[in-house]
Design a protein around this motif. Structure first.
Motif, mmCIF file in Angstrom:
data_model
loop_
_atom_site.group_PDB
_atom_site.id
_atom_site.type_symbol
_atom_site.label_atom_id
_atom_site.label_comp_id
_atom_site.label_asym_id
_atom_site.label_seq_id
_atom_site.Cartn_x
_atom_site.Cartn_y
_atom_site.Cartn_z
ATOM 1 N N ASP A 24 0.953 -1.301 -0.101
ATOM 2 C CA ASP A 24 0.166 -0.036 -0.214
ATOM 3 C C ASP A 24 0.899 1.124 -0.197
ATOM 4 O OD1 ASP A 24 -2.422 -1.272 0.202
ATOM 5 O OD2 ASP A 24 -2.720 -1.113 2.202
ATOM 6 N N GLU A 25 0.216 2.475 -0.563
ATOM 7 C CA GLU A 25 1.240 3.624 -0.611
ATOM 8 C C GLU A 25 0.359 4.884 0.244
ATOM 9 O OE1 GLU A 25 3.250 2.821 -4.869
ATOM 10 O OE2 GLU A 25 1.206 4.031 -4.941
ATOM 11 N N VAL A 26 1.412 5.359 0.801
ATOM 12 C CA VAL A 26 1.003 6.812 1.671
ATOM 13 C C VAL A 26 1.372 7.652 0.817
ATOM 14 C CG1 VAL A 26 2.779 6.612 3.186
ATOM 15 C CG2 VAL A 26 0.985 7.896 3.797
ATOM 16 N N VAL A 27 0.662 9.023 0.574
ATOM 17 C CA VAL A 27 1.111 10.127 -0.020
ATOM 18 C C VAL A 27 1.344 11.098 1.207
ATOM 19 C CG1 VAL A 27 0.752 12.179 -1.425
ATOM 20 C CG2 VAL A 27 -0.185 9.925 -2.154
ATOM 21 N N VAL A 28 2.639 11.918 1.251
ATOM 22 C CA VAL A 28 2.614 12.918 1.879
ATOM 23 C C VAL A 28 3.116 14.243 1.123
ATOM 24 C CG1 VAL A 28 4.467 13.989 3.803
ATOM 25 C CG2 VAL A 28 4.137 11.568 3.810
ATOM 26 N N CYS A 29 2.168 15.247 1.375
ATOM 27 C CA CYS A 29 2.075 16.216 0.316
ATOM 28 C C CYS A 29 2.342 17.766 1.233
ATOM 29 C CB CYS A 29 0.848 16.275 -0.391
ATOM 30 S SG CYS A 29 -0.716 16.538 0.609
ATOM 31 N N ASP A 30 2.553 18.714 0.157
ATOM 32 C CA ASP A 30 2.643 20.158 0.540
ATOM 33 C C ASP A 30 1.436 20.667 0.765
ATOM 34 O OD1 ASP A 30 2.268 21.147 -2.005
ATOM 35 O OD2 ASP A 30 4.174 20.904 -2.467
ATOM 36 N N ALA A 31 1.311 22.042 1.211
ATOM 37 C CA ALA A 31 0.135 22.905 1.288
ATOM 38 C C ALA A 31 -0.368 23.108 0.115
ATOM 39 C CB ALA A 31 0.478 24.099 2.070
ATOM 40 N N ASN A 32 0.315 23.032 -1.008
ATOM 41 C CA ASN A 32 -0.148 23.374 -2.448
ATOM 42 C C ASN A 32 -0.924 22.221 -3.065
ATOM 43 O OD1 ASN A 32 1.004 25.875 -2.501
ATOM 44 N ND2 ASN A 32 2.897 24.726 -2.272
ATOM 45 N N PHE A 33 -0.825 21.117 -2.690
ATOM 46 C CA PHE A 33 -1.540 19.861 -3.318
ATOM 47 C C PHE A 33 -2.899 19.802 -3.051
ATOM 48 C CE2 PHE A 33 -2.348 15.236 -3.260
ATOM 49 C CZ PHE A 33 -1.573 14.922 -4.635
ATOM 50 N N PRO A 34 -3.659 19.302 -4.128
ATOM 51 C CA PRO A 34 -5.001 19.241 -3.872
ATOM 52 C C PRO A 34 -5.673 18.195 -2.902
ATOM 53 C CG PRO A 34 -4.646 18.602 -5.939
ATOM 54 C CD PRO A 34 -3.475 19.057 -5.315
ATOM 55 N N ALA A 35 -5.056 18.106 -1.531
ATOM 56 C CA ALA A 35 -5.169 16.944 -0.867
ATOM 57 C C ALA A 35 -6.499 16.416 -0.477
ATOM 58 C CB ALA A 35 -4.315 17.230 0.365
ATOM 59 N N ASP A 36 -7.452 17.433 -0.129
ATOM 60 C CA ASP A 36 -8.732 17.084 0.183
ATOM 61 C C ASP A 36 -9.234 16.090 -0.994
ATOM 62 O OD1 ASP A 36 -11.128 17.038 2.021
ATOM 63 O OD2 ASP A 36 -11.827 18.182 0.466
ATOM 64 N N SER A 37 -9.210 16.939 -2.166
ATOM 65 C CA SER A 37 -10.120 16.234 -3.367
ATOM 66 C C SER A 37 -9.419 14.613 -3.892
ATOM 67 C CB SER A 37 -10.053 17.209 -4.454
ATOM 68 O OG SER A 37 -8.954 17.656 -5.232
ATOM 69 N N VAL A 38 -7.922 14.837 -3.729
ATOM 70 C CA VAL A 38 -7.494 13.623 -4.121
ATOM 71 C C VAL A 38 -7.782 12.474 -3.060
ATOM 72 C CG1 VAL A 38 -5.031 12.695 -4.264
ATOM 73 C CG2 VAL A 38 -5.686 14.653 -5.585
ATOM 74 N N GLU A 132 3.724 22.090 4.664
ATOM 75 C CA GLU A 132 4.999 22.484 3.830
ATOM 76 C C GLU A 132 4.607 23.688 2.769
ATOM 77 O OE1 GLU A 132 8.157 23.502 2.805
ATOM 78 O OE2 GLU A 132 8.399 21.571 3.755
ATOM 79 N N ALA A 133 5.246 24.625 2.866
ATOM 80 C CA ALA A 133 4.717 26.135 2.208
ATOM 81 C C ALA A 133 5.635 25.821 0.793
ATOM 82 C CB ALA A 133 4.921 27.299 2.812
#
Length: 159
Positions: A24-38, A132-133
């Motif tokens: 399984d995979e986990v994404v760690v993303c910055d504050a610019n990434f469309p995190a909620d919709s993804v 992350e900005a």
């Protein structure tokens, strides 16, 4: 409070990392990434948040409990800089140091083109959004198994 658990890891993040299986995979993303919709399209179906941390700090916390997959060539991947696939922004260099430290060896990131990264992230188990900005602070990690020889065997019980 739990002993030997990074205090950055909240109960929701710990649950998700524990519930993930090998591969399984986990994404760690910055504050610019469309995190909620993804994140709505992932297995977990909701975004997890570590807003008070930058990406390298969040990666350190996640990898303190998550083994990377040793059966694949690239268990750690990064989002490519648009127009310069070989560029390594400071946030990615810092994240690379965290990965190498957690693994105890060099474990270079593979790169994924930006839009391919978005599509891949939708297939992940979960998305962890950080504070992350800086741009390109987006990573995917594939969970492995802990092959530590000194780990207690569940069949033997614990003391």
């Amino acid at each position: 409070m739990l002993k030997n658990i990074d205090p950055l890891l909240n109960p929701d993040v710990l649950y998700a990392l524990c519930a993930m299986g090998h591969g399984d995979e986990v994404v760690v993303c910055d504050a610019n990434f469309p995190a909620d919709s993804v994140a709505r399209q992932t297995v977990l179906g909701k975004v997890l948040r570590l807003d008070g941390a930058n990406a390298p700090r969040a990666i350190r916390a996640v990898l303190s409990v998550l083994p990377l997959d040793s059966f694949v060539d690239h268990p750690a991947e990064r989002m490519e800089v648009v127009g310069d696939a070989d560029a390594l922004p400071a946030v990615q260099r810092e994240a690379q140091r965290e990965v190498d430290h957690a693994e105890g060896r060099s474990t270079p990131f593979a790169s994924i083109e930006r839009f391919a990264f978005y599509e891949r992230a939708k297939q992940a188990y979960c998305v962890i959004a950080t504070g992350e900005a800086r741009g390109y602070g987006c990573f995917i990690f594939k969970k492995g198994v802990d092959l530590a020889p000194d780990a207690p065997n569940a069949a033997e019980g614990t003391r």
